[in-house]
Design a protein around this motif. Structure first.
Motif: not given
Length: 424
Positions: A324-353
């Motif tokens: 299921q697509a959600s912010p937690a799986t951004a970059g992993t789902s076709p619904g978010y564009g081309a597939y990269l396959g990263t799993v982001p840490d959503l606890a903060g943005a230290p000048g990047g993802v």
């Protein structure tokens, strides 16, 4: 063959199901009462960092104590800062989330040093706005009965029944906060675990388990340990559910944090419905009998895992099944564009993802990305946060090659990835 191999597992679950009269002596009939308390309008939807969430946390600590759990050395609560980028914390510095943690010590003098974790998140959307699927919902209470008061009620029931006969391993019960903001509570626990993660056999997650329909239970993460398919099959021979076991360990709920840390995980889920993330998700729509069946299944699962003598064989599952697509799986789902396959840490943005991991076999892994990398640029687009990264990926098509700038420690590196589609 499977029935014989897991005869002990089946017997344990059969005993659980057949001795309902004995269970009533140790488990107060409060399953629906717990849901009613958590969904009371006075808690204002339990938004992380709110007074209503604090009231829920206090209630859960009391319930953990009542059913026979012990607090961790630091007490019932594990607090964490929401971070300035969390939606509920914007303009309110210093807001805290609180995981509520209860311990059931194992009875085996050796295996009690290892753990099985059973978790469920208790936060929800508060007064709407961010995350709500109701139009013009800001200011209206979102009570989140199925999402996820149902999982918390099942967790408490399992704790009460397991406390009457503790298994060999220690079981850690965690009511997570911050799930709706991006798995913040579970991400914090993985960084600061009560017991070493290396000694955690598996993590079981209960999220949206209150709407069982036609006996259909989805179990994600079934391929994250070699032993899981046979174990689930054996337990279900007695439970009689329409069991749909599938998927790797990533997805839009708290098990993802543990799977990124290379722990086997399972997520029990009775599927989406028309009230998901809407003001209409209230206690009177909970399938109480169905929830009891899910709790029975979870109890059998935790009991079997906590009593097994051998370790599980962790599997880093290739990315081949949809989630299921959600912010937690951004970059992993076709619904978010081309597939990269990263799993982001959503606890903060230290000048990047920052990444907590990459999916096995994904374009990200093939390009050399790994956990703790911080993506600062995709192609010509700066990525100071997850939304910018999502937008950047949407601008590409599968098969295109893109330069990805990362910060790894003090070094800045450019990697090249050929973007794909799920299963490609």
């Amino acid at each position: 063959m499977r029935r014989n191999l897991f005869a002990g597992v089946g017997l344990a679950l059969s005993t659980v199901v057949q001795s309902s009269a004995a269970q009533k002596l140790v488990q107060p009939p409060r399953l629906l009462d717990d849901i009613k308390f958590l969904t009371d309008d006075r808690l204002q939807g339990r938004a992380t960092g709110s007074a209503g969430a604090d009231s829920a946390a206090t209630y859960l600590a009391r319930r953990f104590s009542e059913v026979g759990l012990q607090p961790a050395a630091g007490g019932w609560f594990q607090s964490f800062n929401l971070g300035r980028d969390a939606p509920s914390a914007r303009g309110k510095p210093g807001l805290l989330g609180k995981n509520v943690i209860g311990i059931l010590p194992g009875r085996d003098p050796v295996l009690r040093n290892q753990t099985v974790i059973l978790g469920a998140h208790y936060d929800h959307l508060g007064l709407g706005g961010f995350g709500s699927l109701d139009p013009d919902s800001t200011g209206r209470v979102h009570n989140g009965a199925d999402d996820n008061a149902s999982g918390i009620a099942a967790l408490i029931q399992v704790a009460a029944r397991l406390a009457a006969s503790p298994p060999a391993r220690t079981v850690v019960f965690i009511a997570f906060s911050g799930e709706e903001l991006g798995l913040l509570g579970s991400a914090h626990y993985v960084k600061e675990p009560i017991y070493p993660l290396a000694g955690t056999l598996a993590m079981i997650n209960l999220d949206m388990v209150g709407r069982l329909r036609a006996g259909r239970l989805i179990v994600y993460g079934a391929k994250t340990a070699k032993e899981f398919p046979a174990l689930l099959d054996s337990l279900n021979w007695y439970a009689g559910l329409d069991l749909k076991a599938q998927g790797d360990g990533y997805g839009p709920s708290d098990q993802s944090s543990f799977y990124a840390a290379k722990r086997p995980v399972l997520h029990l889920f009775t599927d989406l419905h028309e009230d998901y993330h809407r003001t209409t998700d209230d206690w009177d729509k909970i399938n109480v009998d169905g929830l009891k069946r899910v709790a029975d299944f979870a109890l059998g699962l935790v009991t079997a895992l906590a009593n097994r003598r051998a370790q599980l064989a962790f599997v880093d599952v290739p990315a081949s099944l949809p989630v299921q697509a959600s912010p937690a799986t951004a970059g992993t789902s076709p619904g978010y564009g081309a597939y990269l396959g990263t799993v982001p840490d959503l606890a903060g943005a230290p000048g990047g993802v920052r990444l907590v991991g990459v999916r096995a076999g994904s374009p990200a892994e093939k390009a050399g990305l790994r956990g703790d990398d911080i993506i600062t640029k995709i192609g010509a687009t700066e990525t100071p946060d997850l939304q910018a990264m999502t937008d950047a990926l949407r601008s590409y098509r599968p098969g295109e090659t893109v330069d990805i700038v990362i910060r790894r420690g003090s070094a800045v590196t450019t990697l090249r990835a050929t973007l794909g589609t799920r299963g490609g």
